[in-house]
Every structure is written in structure tokens, then in C-alpha cells.
Design an enzyme around this catalytic site. Sequence first.
Site, PDB file in Angstrom:
ATOM      1  N   CYS C 202       0.845  -1.193   0.000  1.00  0.00           N
ATOM      2  CA  CYS C 202       0.000   0.000   0.000  1.00  0.00           C
ATOM      3  C   CYS C 202       0.884   1.247   0.000  1.00  0.00           C
ATOM      4  CB  CYS C 202      -0.888   0.035   1.248  1.00  0.00           C
ATOM      5  SG  CYS C 202      -1.895  -1.435   1.509  1.00  0.00           S
ATOM      6  N   HIS C 206       0.747   4.879  -1.934  1.00  0.00           N
ATOM      7  CA  HIS C 206      -0.022   5.890  -1.213  1.00  0.00           C
ATOM      8  C   HIS C 206       0.767   6.641  -0.153  1.00  0.00           C
ATOM      9  CE1 HIS C 206      -3.589   4.869  -3.399  1.00  0.00           C
ATOM     10  NE2 HIS C 206      -3.426   3.592  -3.134  1.00  0.00           N
ATOM     11  N   CYS C 247      -7.251  -3.001  -5.109  1.00  0.00           N
ATOM     12  CA  CYS C 247      -5.835  -2.607  -5.049  1.00  0.00           C
ATOM     13  C   CYS C 247      -4.936  -3.841  -4.949  1.00  0.00           C
ATOM     14  CB  CYS C 247      -5.587  -1.706  -3.828  1.00  0.00           C
ATOM     15  SG  CYS C 247      -5.785   0.051  -4.170  1.00  0.00           S
TER      16      CYS C 247
END
Lengths: 140, 109, 286
Positions: C202, C206, C247
Site C-alpha cells: 500500500c 499511497h 488494489c
Amino acid sequence: MKLTRRNLLITSSAGMAALAMGSLPAFASLTDDEIAKITGGAELGEGAITLDAPEIAENGNTVPIGVSAPGAVSIVLFADGNPVPNVATFKFGPLSGSRTASTRIRLARTQNVIAIAEMEDGSFQKASANIKVTIGGCGG
Amino acid sequence: MASGVKPRVKVPKTASAGETIEIKTLISHTMESGQRKDSDGNVIPRSIINRFTAEFNGQNVIDVTLEPAISTNPYFQFEAIVPETGEFLFKWYDDDGSVYEETKAVTVS
Amino acid sequence: MRRKDRMRNQVALGLAISALAFGASAEPDDDRLVVNGEIEMVTETAAPEHMEGVKTIYSGWRFRSDETQAFQIDDFDNPSMIWVETAQEVWETPEGAADKSCSSCHEGVESMAGIKAVYPKWSDAAGKVVTLEQQVNNCREERMEAEAWKYDGGDMTNMIALLASVSRGMPVNVAIDGPAQSTWEQGKDIYYTRFGQLEMSCANCHEDNYGNMIRADHLSQGQINGFPTYRLKNTKLNAVHARFKGCVRDTRAETFKPGSPEFVALELYVASRGNGLSVEGPSVRN
């Protein structure tokens, strides 16, 4: 991440984008045919229509479009890069408060959105806007 | 009748005589374009709302023809003149023959 | 004015692209979000203390184009509200063997203001951290004696959108200490673990690359304060675990399931990275 072909396309001038579109004459003539059906081949004036459209659409599935043509009886919207160019026809009635309408449309790719307005005197007006359609980063 | 179709309309409750007001409408509808294929490769048949009309006390405000290029959950924003107290009638015409209706009263003070 | 907005978009995009080339970070825009002219949203604030790699947190709204942002400024322009209204009817409709509705116990949905802001949270009764979805299903099964909804199905996501809508403007404030701490740490582990054939965590997108372009998309911080979110892409409300799944799938990994302990832990951790931002759901994104 690198400077990809897509990024290059975005950064390139409008002229380059137009050049890329030039490889699709079939769609463009389809739109011209549809326009001729409305106008009967009459000359198209310019300047009386305001077409409000994003320069870049974040997703082609839902692109906000606004159109305004004071003195119009009706306005027809086309998208010249879609499989079917017709998008919508707005006919204004006696209680219409303005010759203005907004909606949300689907654009299959980067292309031109074209508005044709039939005016009260029977003449026709045209406006168009090129909209670049982008897709998400990873398809998620 | 397609399932899950629900209209939503925003109209001011009051206006002065002859005032131009803004109207927004939205209806939940998949607007299946007829361009897509299912997982077996068969074309999913077109199923859209093909016409939308708005009238006030029987007089037309706007009459819209929709093509498959209108997005899922069709949205329209436009303006209307309100000459007197009365009622707006909105109609959405589905390819399957259904007509969805919504009314909104406006009081002229 | 419109032309000016477009120019600004162009400039922002240009900056983002040069950022790619030079490896610098491009800022989100500086627009302010006020919904319906009355709900002032905090879309930028100091990062919570537990975050080491990020100084300022931003709502995903700030990374979207002006046109996409506009969808969320007025509840009528936000298509999510159709399903919020649907859930409002469900809230008042008795269901199940106990012939109870949500409102039988909770009265008006306004009584739930603030709830969305603190979930996921530790539940003594369950002996674990639970999400709002799990709490809703608990109510359905235990109180209403009705069938549980599918974790990320339409009925559930509509209800979560309704519950979020009455908390809009309130700061996200999930607890990460006490009995929730071990779950939070599990979520943090997942956040920083590389998954899939692409070996991406992640954080790779991000935390390390927000503000940059991933192909034509302006990468956000992956905040979840705006969930459920109506995406222009699929024109429906999207649940947060469904988004996580998307995702993880895009890293070409076998994903966890919506409602799984792993995604519950990840939701708690990601929610905690947004502590201080406003609850924005149901939001609109691309």
C-alpha cells in the site's frame, strides 16, 4: 515510473492530439452525416453556443457537459469518437427558463463533443470542444 | 419495469410569479448501451431511458432525447419559468415501455 | 473563469508530470470542500503522531479534477444520495422474526451521528475489533433476527453510506491503543508488506508516491474517510473492503476477502492514518 507514451500524449499540444484523431475519419464523417440530417446541409454559424466541458475527463464513463445557446429552439449533442455519435437532443418548451442544459455523458476515448443548435430564425449554430479522456492508474 | 429505478428531483418549493428557477433531476438506471458483451461474448441488449420530459401545469419545459452515450444514472440540469402556483410533472421513458413519473408542487407567493 | 480552471488543471498536470521526471512530489490542489454550503470538510491536516513517513494528510478529494470535485459539493449532484435515500427507507422498515427495524432501537438515523467516525473499534461483546458492517450485521442477526447482509453487497453499502452521511464533517477518530492495538499493528504490517507478482505494498503508492501520476491518474494518499464512495468509473457506491480488494488484485496477488480479519485490521490502520480528516462519505471519486 517513467515518462510513458500516455503522458507524452497528454503533454503534447492540442495539435498533436488532433493529429492522433486524424486516423479516424470514419467516425468524423458519421457525425457529419448526422449533422447534415438535422441541418439539411445549411451553413453552420459559430459563436452563439457556449459549450462547457472539461479539457481532461478523469473517467470517460461520466463526463459533465453543459450547453447554452440563447435563442435556440433545440440543441443536439454529438461525440465524434463514440461508436454511435448521437448523445442527446434538448428541445426547449414554452416554459423553458433559458436555452441551457447540463448532463453527464460517456466518451469512449479522447474526442470532440459537438453541439448543433437550431435557432428561432431557422439558422444553425455549431460549437465543439476537444475532451481528453484518461483512464485510471492501474484499472482498480 | 427495470429494477431499482428511482427518480430524484430538486425544485424550489416557492417562487415569485414569472421567476426562472433551476431544476436538477437524477434517476438510477443502468443505461445499458447495447455496446457491451457478457462473459460468453454475447452482446448485452440495449436497455436505456430514451426520453425525459418536464412540464408545468401541462406546458412543456424541456423534452430530451437520450442516446446510449448518456451516463448511468442520467442527470439533467435546466431552468424553468414558473408563471403561477402549480405542479411540475417529470417523466422518464424506458426502452422496455415503462414510464417513471415524479411530481413537485411549487407555490407562487 | 472556466477557462482559468482548466488552465490550472493543465498546470497541475504539467507539474505532476515533471515531478515524475524529476522524482519530486506534486502537491494536491488547494481547493476547499464545503458540502451543501454548510458542511465544512477538513481535507488537510497534520498527520497523526503514529505516522512516520508523512507530515500532512489529505483527503482524496484534493487529488481530483475540478469537475470530479464538483460532484461532491452539492448532495443533489452526488449520485450516492439515491442510495442513501433507499437506505433511509430500509432504516425504518421492520424485518426479520423480531419484527424490528433499525429505528425500533435507534430512532432517527441522526442519533447515529459520530458513529462512522470511530469505526472500526474494539467490541467487548465480540472480543475483537469490528467494522461498522459487522456491527450492522450483528444488529440484523441478534436484534432483528433477520439474515445477515453480504459484507460488501448493495444493501450493506447503502446502509454504511447512510450512516456515514449523518457523520459528515466530524473528524475521523479511531482508537488504536488498548485492546485494539494488536489489530492495529497487524493492519500496519499489511500496509507495509509487498504483495503479489508486482511486489507492491500500500505504502509504495499511497505513502511514497502520492501526488505523482500513475499513468493518467493523480495518486492520492489512499485515505478512506470518504467511503463508501461513488466512482465515476463504475457508477455505483463502492465499499472500502471492495476497494482494498481491487488494489491488492492489481498487485497481481491473491486478495483477502471483504470482511476477513486481515481487511478489518487493514481498515483500522488505514482509517487511523486519516484521524483528523472529516468523515466525507459518501464521496465521489474517479
